[in-house]
Design a protein around this motif. Structure first.
Motif, mmCIF file in Angstrom:
data_model
loop_
_atom_site.group_PDB
_atom_site.id
_atom_site.type_symbol
_atom_site.label_atom_id
_atom_site.label_comp_id
_atom_site.label_asym_id
_atom_site.label_seq_id
_atom_site.Cartn_x
_atom_site.Cartn_y
_atom_site.Cartn_z
ATOM 1 N N ARG B 31 0.864 -1.319 -0.141
ATOM 2 C CA ARG B 31 0.027 0.043 0.107
ATOM 3 C C ARG B 31 0.819 1.270 0.206
ATOM 4 O O ARG B 31 1.909 1.313 0.823
ATOM 5 N N ARG B 60 -3.567 12.727 -1.997
ATOM 6 C CA ARG B 60 -2.682 13.737 -1.470
ATOM 7 C C ARG B 60 -1.377 13.874 -1.853
ATOM 8 O O ARG B 60 -0.905 12.570 -1.659
ATOM 9 N N TRP B 61 -0.775 14.712 -1.145
ATOM 10 C CA TRP B 61 0.655 14.788 -1.799
ATOM 11 C C TRP B 61 1.496 14.075 -0.562
ATOM 12 O O TRP B 61 2.156 13.260 -1.160
ATOM 13 N N ALA B 62 1.355 14.355 0.628
ATOM 14 C CA ALA B 62 1.981 13.886 1.567
ATOM 15 C C ALA B 62 1.279 13.882 2.832
ATOM 16 O O ALA B 62 0.641 14.674 3.266
ATOM 17 N N PRO B 64 1.067 15.229 6.800
ATOM 18 C CA PRO B 64 2.074 16.415 7.461
ATOM 19 C C PRO B 64 3.105 16.037 8.201
ATOM 20 O O PRO B 64 2.967 15.000 8.836
ATOM 21 N N GLY B 65 4.060 16.611 8.061
ATOM 22 C CA GLY B 65 5.451 16.324 9.005
ATOM 23 C C GLY B 65 6.303 17.720 8.991
ATOM 24 O O GLY B 65 6.170 18.461 8.111
ATOM 25 N N PRO B 66 7.041 17.596 10.137
ATOM 26 C CA PRO B 66 7.843 18.739 10.185
ATOM 27 C C PRO B 66 9.010 19.056 8.923
ATOM 28 O O PRO B 66 9.467 20.007 8.754
ATOM 29 N N MET B 68 8.254 18.025 5.542
ATOM 30 C CA MET B 68 7.504 17.558 4.623
ATOM 31 C C MET B 68 8.095 18.100 3.135
ATOM 32 O O MET B 68 8.622 19.072 3.137
ATOM 33 N N PRO B 71 6.584 19.663 -2.919
ATOM 34 C CA PRO B 71 5.923 19.239 -4.243
ATOM 35 C C PRO B 71 6.463 20.042 -5.382
ATOM 36 O O PRO B 71 6.963 21.157 -5.414
ATOM 37 N N VAL B 75 2.274 19.630 -9.454
ATOM 38 C CA VAL B 75 1.541 19.452 -8.189
ATOM 39 C C VAL B 75 1.104 20.655 -7.582
ATOM 40 O O VAL B 75 -0.316 20.662 -7.175
ATOM 41 N N ARG B 76 1.823 21.586 -7.343
ATOM 42 C CA ARG B 76 1.278 22.828 -6.870
ATOM 43 C C ARG B 76 0.307 23.277 -7.771
ATOM 44 O O ARG B 76 -0.745 23.849 -7.200
ATOM 45 N N PHE B 80 -4.436 17.864 -6.042
ATOM 46 C CA PHE B 80 -4.388 16.380 -5.776
ATOM 47 C C PHE B 80 -5.427 15.819 -6.655
ATOM 48 O O PHE B 80 -5.388 14.547 -6.931
#
Lengths: 820, 146
Positions: B31, B60-62, B64-66, B68, B71, B75-76, B80
């Motif tokens: 997955r 979705r692109w990713a 969330p994370g500190p 990240m 893109p 993509v921008r 999505f």
């Protein structure tokens, strides 16, 4: 000076000539006659001229002689001005030879009426014929002696030598007079010009200065011609076109007639009409000499409204029995560029020369030319000032018209005709001579111009039927060639000025106003679009000012702009009404769909709750289904709230007390359902702090439970989406420290909210760039709905900016009713 | 059977995986939950040569994370909504993976994807998401047996 010895006459002759040349006025002729009389020790010397219209060569001779000038020793006036041909002077003219009458009383050559001679005591006469320098006019110089000793041969010879010089010398005096008079008139007018240009004078003060200048010119001319009357009449075309008003006069009494017009039956009227000068030898004999006068001046009429003989008798101080001198009259038109601006006239010399010669009239024309330039310059200055004022007035009026038009166009249903009527009022105020005005606009159905606004009394003349018929008149615009001036303007998009409507190839608007003389038609247009025409009609004497065409064009463009804006506003209003209708329809559809969703979702939730209660614990599928149905319900609720708020329908909360147990249940259910929606691989948990909700046991907070659930789920859904992995989302309550209100807060570690984005978060449809990257789906209305929910609770949504450790807190703050 | 499932909704993915488990004996489901994860793991996946890719179109692109990942511009700009199609193109660009069947499994209607589905090689097929897993199972059998 005396000529006692003929042989020595050559030396005194130079003195005679010098004396003559030293004269610089017409009265200098009397001085010359005086020196001749004194040279031969005569009582008096008279210069005669054959009167205009006389024919001394006819058989019998016709006409008479008149006194040109005279000198008598005791200063008396020779008050007899009309000598027949058979008098001594007449005989000398007829024969061309000197006539010497030794015995005045008994000599048959002397006039049959010697009363003047008896009154003066004249005993002897010498009359010498002369020819004037133009070689057509003839006259005689007659000397009189009152003593009994007759003139000697030498004396007669002296007279015969000096007499022929007189006309030439007089001619010299005249030339000097020309220079002198024109120079003086120039000086007066130039000084007046300087005064009016250099000083900051009001219009009335300038007009007064002009009047003074003209009066001074009249006085100067009167003094030069030694006449009783010099009057100047001038037309101020800006104030009273067609009226020639008295500008200055030397007439000793109040002038009865101060205004003349062309085509009047008078001498002055004739000059104004024909623009030609007039010279009449003797007004007192106008009727007698009428035929001859009319040969020169066709159709001239004089009615002697002033009783010239009585006036002259009064002003000339004549003794009873004295004859009147010739009441000479001359008038010159004041003309510039073929246009008659006025007239200057002189009448009744008070001393010799008693009539105005051709040369005098020529001089008067020179003076008229000076006045014409001065007056024309002054009128042009006035016109320019007037034009400047007109432009200033127009500028101000256009500003006011724009403000007026804006106020009208801002109405829900703007009435364009109000703007048109106001525009016509302005037209009238800035264009002199605009007596009738209207606006014709195109009827697109019929391609005809129709009257939409009118101004001027003429529109209200006539019976009701006539007035209606006038306004209902229409004009086709697309015929080729155009069948009216209005159609011509509409087709070309150019202003059309018609100075004379009888002479215009397009004009057919006479059907509306038969008496119109002139017209200006300007297109009502903007860019290349023409909508109609602005008509300005003139009936009276007042011509349109020079800037009228430019003003009409400008007003036409303003009207075109207003019309275009009005049409656009109308279209926009219709479109808006249509859109509003569409939006209303969509909102109703959304509401309907949300309602349809809500009921089955509620039922599904209820059944799932039952299944969960009955099912073995840890059945993840059931919890997942509950979470999914809760999400579906939340989306349906959001849709319904969105539809209400977008349709500006207020949310009406059903308030109920929020107790501790209910609050804990709501929070835990919301937390567990939302936690299930989070991918377990991200290791994000939600924790509810039950203790923090114990404040509800001692404080009354009333909420709409459904709306609170909605708000909580929206916030927790966001927290789940935006939290970093391996983190805990805290859910807790309490009382705010400063304002002592109840709050439910959600805090997480995740995507930061920038301080500059705090206010945007609660805007409808906004999502930050980073939020879009991590969620995919989402409409950006979650927090906007929460904000609206809090507002209907008289509460607040408070977002505490993200700390450096990426912790963000969102507070739902509720008012506390009272402590329990 | 080795299936690569590109799906950002974990509940959807769980359900689909459970259906695969019942339908395919010994199936292995890999997955991938975001577009950025797809790009970073693609080479490894290619080397493993899956039997089929099942790709959700809206991804979705990713997470969330500190830290990240930023893109790319595409993509921008496009967001999505068509992330799965970008993943599909990446697969087709890869020589080794080009022939592996791709099923675009999405809630979007075929009409919504009309242009994107034109000029695709026969290895790419479209299937609308449904509450019934049978059509998906059936399509997997078809494309893997060609």
């Amino acid at each position: 000076m005396r000529f006692t010895d003929y042989d020595k006459a050559s030396v005194p002759l130079t003195d005679f000539v010098s004396l003559a040349l030293a004269q610089n006025s017409r009265s200098g002729l009397a001085e010359i006659l005086k020196s001749i009389a004194q040279a031969v020790d005569a009582y008096g010397c008279v210069l005669w001229e054959v009167a205009p219209g006389s024919n001394f060569d006819a058989d019998p001779p016709r006409g008479h002689l008149f006194v040109l000038d005279q000198w008598l020793e005791d200063g008396r006036i020779y008050a007899f001005y009309d000598l027949p041909p058979h008098s001594a002077a007449g005989k000398s003219v007829l024969t061309g030879e000197t006539v010497y009458v030794e015995d005045v009383i008994n000599d048959p050559r002397v006039s049959k009426d010697p009363r003047y001679l008896r009154r003066l005591g004249v005993k002897t006469i010498v009359s010498v014929p002369i020819i004037f320098p133009d070689n057509t006019r003839r006259g005689a110089i007659t000397l009189y002696r009152t003593t009994s000793n007759p003139f000697t041969e030498d004396e007669v010879a002296i007279v015969e030598h000096l007499a022929p010089l007189v006309p030439a010398l007089y001619q010299t005096i005249r030339v000097k007079l020309i220079f002198s008079l024109t120079r003086r008139v120039d000086r007066i007018l130039n000084r007046a010009k300087l005064t009016t240009h250099n000083q900051q004078l009001s219009k009335e003060e300038v007009k007064e200065e002009v009047g003074k200048a003209i009066s001074r010119v009249c006085a100067t001319v009167s003094e030069a011609f030694k006449c009783i009357e010099t009057s100047v009449f001038l037309e101020d075309r800006n104030e009273a076109p067609g009226d020639y008003e008295l500008a200055g006069t030397t007439w000793p009494e109040p002038v009865e007639r101060t205004v003349y017009r062309k085509y009047e039956k008078s001498l002055t009227g004739w000059v104004l009409t024909h623009g030609r000068p007039v010279r009449i030898f003797d007004l007192a004999n106008f009727e007698r000499d009428k035929l001859a006068i009319r040969r020169d001046y066709h159709g001239i009429i004089w009615t002697d409204s002033l009783d010239i003989k009585s006036s002259a008798s009064r002003f000339l101080n004549l003794a009873p029995g004295d004859d009147l001198p010739p009441l000479s009259f001359m008038a010159a038109p004041i003309v510039i560029g073929g246009k008659v601006l006025g007239v200057i006239r002189c009448c009744t010399a008070r001393k010799g020369p008693y009539y105005f010669a051709e040369a005098d009239l020529n001089l008067l024309e020179l003076v008229a030319a000076k006045i014409s330039q001065y007056w024309s310059d002054w009128l042009n200055d006035l016109e320019m000032q007037g034009e400047n004022q007109t432009w200033q007035l127009l500028s101000k009026s256009i500003s006011e018209l724009n403000a007026f038009a804006l106020s009208k166009l801002n109405d829900d249903r703007p009435v364009e005709s109000d703007i048109f009527v106001e525009a016509l009022r302005i037209t009238r105020s800035v264009i002199k001579g605009a007596e009738i005005m209207d606006i014709r606009m195109l009827d697109r159905q019929t391609n005809e111009l129709e009257f939409v606004a009118t101004q001027g009394h003429a529109w209200n003349q006539g019976s009701l039927k006539e007035r209606q018929a006038r306004k209902e008149h229409r004009f086709h615009v697309y015929d080729t060639p155009p069948t009216s001036a209005g159609a011509h303007v509409f087709q070309t998009g150019q202003v059309h000025r018609i100075p004379d409507v009888t002479n215009d190839p397009y004009y057919s608007e006479k059907l509306i106003f038969p008496g119109v003389r002139r017209m200006i038609i300007a297109p009502v247009m903007v860019g290349k679009l023409t909508f109609g025409v602005l008509d300005i009609w003139g009936v009276g004497e007042q011509e349109f000012p020079n800037n009228a065409v430019a003003i009409a064009e400008l007003l036409g463009q303003q009207l075109g702009l207003y019309h275009y804006i009005a049409e656009t506003v109308d279209l926009l209003n219709k479109a808006r009404a249509g859109l509003a209708e569409q939006v209303k329809e969509r909102i109703q559809t959304l509401e309907d769909l949300a309602h349809q969703l809500k009921s089955p979702i509620n039922q599904a939730q209820a059944r799932i709750q039952s299944a969960i209660r009955d099912a073995p614990s840890g059945d993840r599928s059931l919890f997942a289904i509950r979470g999914l149905t809760r999400k579906a319900k939340r989306v349906a609720m959001s849709t319904m709230l969105f539809a209400s708020l977008a349709g500006e329908k207020p949310i009406k909360p059903k308030l109920a007390t929020l107790d501790y147990e209910t609050a804990v249940r709501l929070l835990i259910e919301a937390a567990s359902d939302n936690e299930l929606m989070i991918d377990p691989d991200r290791h994000i948990n939600m924790m509810v702090n039950r203790e923090s909700l114990s404040v509800l046991e001692s404080n009354v907070v009333r909420v709409d439970h459904d709306l609170l659930e909605q708000a909580l789920n929206n916030i927790l859904d966001n927290a789940g989406k935006y939290s970093f992995g391996n983190s805990v989302i805290e859910i807790f309550g309490g009382l705010t420290t400063r304002t002592h209100r109840f709050h439910i807060s959600v805090a997480n570690v995740g995507l930061p909210i920038k301080p500059s984005d705090l206010h945007k978060c609660v805007e409808r449809g906004w999502r930050s760039q980073s939020a879009r990257l991590v969620t995919g789906e989402g409409s950006g209305i979650g927090l906007w709905i929460v904000k609206n929910i809090m507002e209907v609770h008289n509460g607040e949504l408070h977002i505490i900016p993200t700390t450096p450790s990426n912790r963000t807190e969102i507070k739902l703050i509720f008012p506390i009713l009272n402590a329990k | 059977m080795y299936i690569v499932l590109v799906e950002d909704d974990h509940l959807q993915a769980e359900w689909v995986e459970s259906c695969f488990g019942a339908a395919f004996h010994g199936v292995k489901v890999e997955r991938i939950s975001t577009e950025s994860e797809f790009y970073s793991r693609l080479d490894g996946i290619m080397d493993a040569r899956p039997d089929v890719f099942i790709i959700d179109v809206m991804l979705r692109w990713a997470d969330p994370g500190p830290t990240m990942q930023e893109p790319p511009n595409e993509v921008r700009e496009n967001g999505f909504y068509r992330a799965g199609l970008r993943c599909k193109e990446k697969i087709l660009e890869n020589e080794k993976a080009r022939s592996i069947p791709i099923i675009l499994y999405t809630v979007l209607e075929e009409l919504d994807l009309e242009k994107a589905l034109q000029n695709n090689p026969p290895s790419v097929t479209y299937l609308r998401k449904d509450s019934d897993s049978e059509p998906l199972i059936k399509m997997i059998r078809e494309v893997t047996q060609r």
